[in-house]
Write a protein that holds these residues in place. Structure first.
Motif, PDB file in Angstrom:
ATOM      1  N   THR A   7       0.840  -1.195   0.000  1.00  0.00           N
ATOM      2  CA  THR A   7       0.000   0.000   0.000  1.00  0.00           C
ATOM      3  C   THR A   7       0.876   1.247   0.000  1.00  0.00           C
ATOM      4  O   THR A   7       1.807   1.373   0.803  1.00  0.00           O
ATOM      5  N   GLY A   8       0.596   2.167  -0.919  1.00  0.00           N
ATOM      6  CA  GLY A   8       1.360   3.398  -0.997  1.00  0.00           C
ATOM      7  C   GLY A   8       2.536   3.330  -1.945  1.00  0.00           C
ATOM      8  O   GLY A   8       3.099   4.372  -2.309  1.00  0.00           O
ATOM      9  N   ALA A   9       2.955   2.127  -2.362  1.00  0.00           N
ATOM     10  CA  ALA A   9       4.080   2.003  -3.289  1.00  0.00           C
ATOM     11  C   ALA A   9       3.575   2.102  -4.720  1.00  0.00           C
ATOM     12  O   ALA A   9       2.517   1.582  -5.052  1.00  0.00           O
ATOM     13  N   ARG A  10       4.333   2.774  -5.556  1.00  0.00           N
ATOM     14  CA  ARG A  10       3.984   2.824  -6.978  1.00  0.00           C
ATOM     15  C   ARG A  10       4.813   1.794  -7.740  1.00  0.00           C
ATOM     16  O   ARG A  10       5.959   1.489  -7.364  1.00  0.00           O
ATOM     17  N   VAL A  11       4.225   1.236  -8.794  1.00  0.00           N
ATOM     18  CA  VAL A  11       4.875   0.178  -9.562  1.00  0.00           C
ATOM     19  C   VAL A  11       5.586   0.785 -10.758  1.00  0.00           C
ATOM     20  O   VAL A  11       5.024   1.619 -11.478  1.00  0.00           O
ATOM     21  N   GLN A  12       6.811   0.341 -10.966  1.00  0.00           N
ATOM     22  CA  GLN A  12       7.589   0.797 -12.123  1.00  0.00           C
ATOM     23  C   GLN A  12       8.050  -0.434 -12.899  1.00  0.00           C
ATOM     24  O   GLN A  12       8.812  -1.250 -12.389  1.00  0.00           O
ATOM     25  N   TYR A  13       7.553  -0.586 -14.139  1.00  0.00           N
ATOM     26  CA  TYR A  13       7.911  -1.714 -14.985  1.00  0.00           C
ATOM     27  C   TYR A  13       9.072  -1.316 -15.892  1.00  0.00           C
ATOM     28  O   TYR A  13       9.055  -0.241 -16.514  1.00  0.00           O
ATOM     29  N   GLU A  14      10.071  -2.189 -16.003  1.00  0.00           N
ATOM     30  CA  GLU A  14      11.233  -1.902 -16.830  1.00  0.00           C
ATOM     31  C   GLU A  14      11.642  -3.149 -17.614  1.00  0.00           C
ATOM     32  O   GLU A  14      11.447  -4.278 -17.167  1.00  0.00           O
ATOM     33  N   ARG A  15      12.239  -2.907 -18.779  1.00  0.00           N
ATOM     34  CA  ARG A  15      12.651  -4.000 -19.663  1.00  0.00           C
ATOM     35  C   ARG A  15      13.944  -4.642 -19.154  1.00  0.00           C
ATOM     36  O   ARG A  15      14.889  -3.947 -18.740  1.00  0.00           O
ATOM     37  N   MET A  16      13.976  -5.964 -19.202  1.00  0.00           N
ATOM     38  CA  MET A  16      15.157  -6.702 -18.757  1.00  0.00           C
ATOM     39  C   MET A  16      16.375  -6.314 -19.594  1.00  0.00           C
ATOM     40  O   MET A  16      16.302  -6.215 -20.822  1.00  0.00           O
ATOM     41  N   GLY A  17      17.515  -6.093 -18.921  1.00  0.00           N
ATOM     42  CA  GLY A  17      18.760  -5.735 -19.602  1.00  0.00           C
ATOM     43  C   GLY A  17      18.978  -4.256 -19.790  1.00  0.00           C
ATOM     44  O   GLY A  17      20.055  -3.838 -20.248  1.00  0.00           O
ATOM     45  N   SER A  18      17.994  -3.447 -19.435  1.00  0.00           N
ATOM     46  CA  SER A  18      18.133  -2.000 -19.613  1.00  0.00           C
ATOM     47  C   SER A  18      18.687  -1.357 -18.351  1.00  0.00           C
ATOM     48  O   SER A  18      18.733  -1.956 -17.278  1.00  0.00           O
TER      49      SER A  18
END
Length: 341
Positions: A7-18
């Protein structure tokens, strides 16, 4: 298993290897910040510049809950749930099948390679330029059900499935005729029973698949295969709408494995094989032989505690004479006594 972010955390999606950069809230560029991941110091390759944290060439081990704290008081200012993954590499693989003909059909899909992050699927089904209602399966995540809008249609069905996640998307489209996808489920409750006093016969019975809704108007035909366990080669019998068959050429005393498949009488393909059953033809039980002669021999040859002497044997011979043959017995006894003396 994918866990929801705290709760309260924002999700950050990133590409593998970057290379990935995370920003600590809205702090100014000259703010002094300390970063932790899952409660411990960040140890991976990193570059810190004010409120920014840069991770080099992230992989799955970079996943975690990153927290930043403003110096000198150590007040937490932000939380980021970093999720590393890839976009869908190839289009989804789609298969469609009608095991409930003529009610409808279902389509299922899957990706050949995992994406490691949540991926959703959009599904569209068209027939004769019209979009059909798609009902997602409550049990199987990657499956949907569609009702036939009409039977014996000459128009093809067109199914489009698009895989979508935060890093990209990929689509696939297949088209097919109605009659091509008809495939029943396997027959059920297959039973093989030996026939009394017939050493080469087995009676096999089964039920139509319970998912086939109208076996009277859309009858099924069946394919039976059987073989003894000692051989690899199957024997086959194709039947019309019968749900039983008598095997007449079984090997006496050999265990058999038996399976049945089903198919619509006119269209579609054969089902998968039913669950295998095992049976052995009737065998006559061996008769138990009792010999009176053998029993007498056993009694006569059983040794006693002390071997009898000659005199009791003679007395027994005399005492064994009956009153009807008393005179011959006395003569025989007298003769024996004269010889002995």
């Amino acid at each position: 298993m994918i866990l929801p972010p705290p709760t309260g955390a924002r999700v950050q999606y990133e590409r593998m290897g970057s290379d990935v950069t995370m920003q600590c809230g809205a702090l100014e560029a000259d703010a002094s910040v300390t970063w932790k991941v899952n409660g411990t110091d960040v140890r991976a390759q990193r570059v810190e510049k004010g409120p920014l944290l840069t991770l080099m060439e992230v992989d799955l081990s970079s996943n975690g809950l990153y927290s930043c704290f403003q110096n000198p008081n150590g007040e937490r200012r932000d939380q980021i749930n970093l999720r590393v993954g890839i976009p869908p590499k190839e289009p989804p693989i789609i298969t469609c099948r009608s095991n409930t003909y003529p009610k409808g059909f279902y389509c299922s899909w899957h990706l050949q390679h995992p994406t490691y992050i949540p991926t959703d699927f959009e599904v569209q089904v068209r027939h004769n330029q019209k979009f059909l209602e798609v009902q997602r399966d409550a049990t199987h995540k990657n499956r949907c059900h569609v009702k036939f809008p009409e039977l014996f249609s000459t128009f093809k069905y067109r199914v489009n499935v698009t895989a979508i996640n935060a890093l990209g998307q990929a689509s696939n489209v297949i088209s097919f005729d109605e009659f091509v996808i008809v495939k029943p489920d396997p027959p059920e409750k297959v039973v093989a029973t030996p026939i009394p006093k017939n050493a080469r016969r087995l009676e096999v019975t089964w039920n139509s698949p319970s998912t086939w809704p109208d076996v009277e108007n859309f009858p099924l035909k069946y394919f039976l295969r059987y073989r003894p366990l000692i051989r690899e080669q199957w024997q086959h019998v194709e039947l019309s709408d019968s749900t039983s068959h008598t095997i007449t050429d079984a090997y006496a005393g050999k265990e058999y494995i038996i399976q049945v498949a089903a198919k619509d009488m006119e269209i579609g393909t054969w089902s998968d094989w039913s669950v295998a059953v095992h049976a052995t033809p009737w065998m006559e039980e061996p008769k138990q032989i009792t010999s009176t002669t053998e029993a007498e021999v056993i009694v006569e040859t059983t040794p006693s505690a002390a071997p009898p002497s000659a005199e009791p044997q003679l007395s027994a011979a005399v005492d064994g004479c009956s009153t009807l043959v008393w005179s011959p017995c006395l003569l025989l006894a007298s003769a024996l006594l004269s010889v002995m003396w």
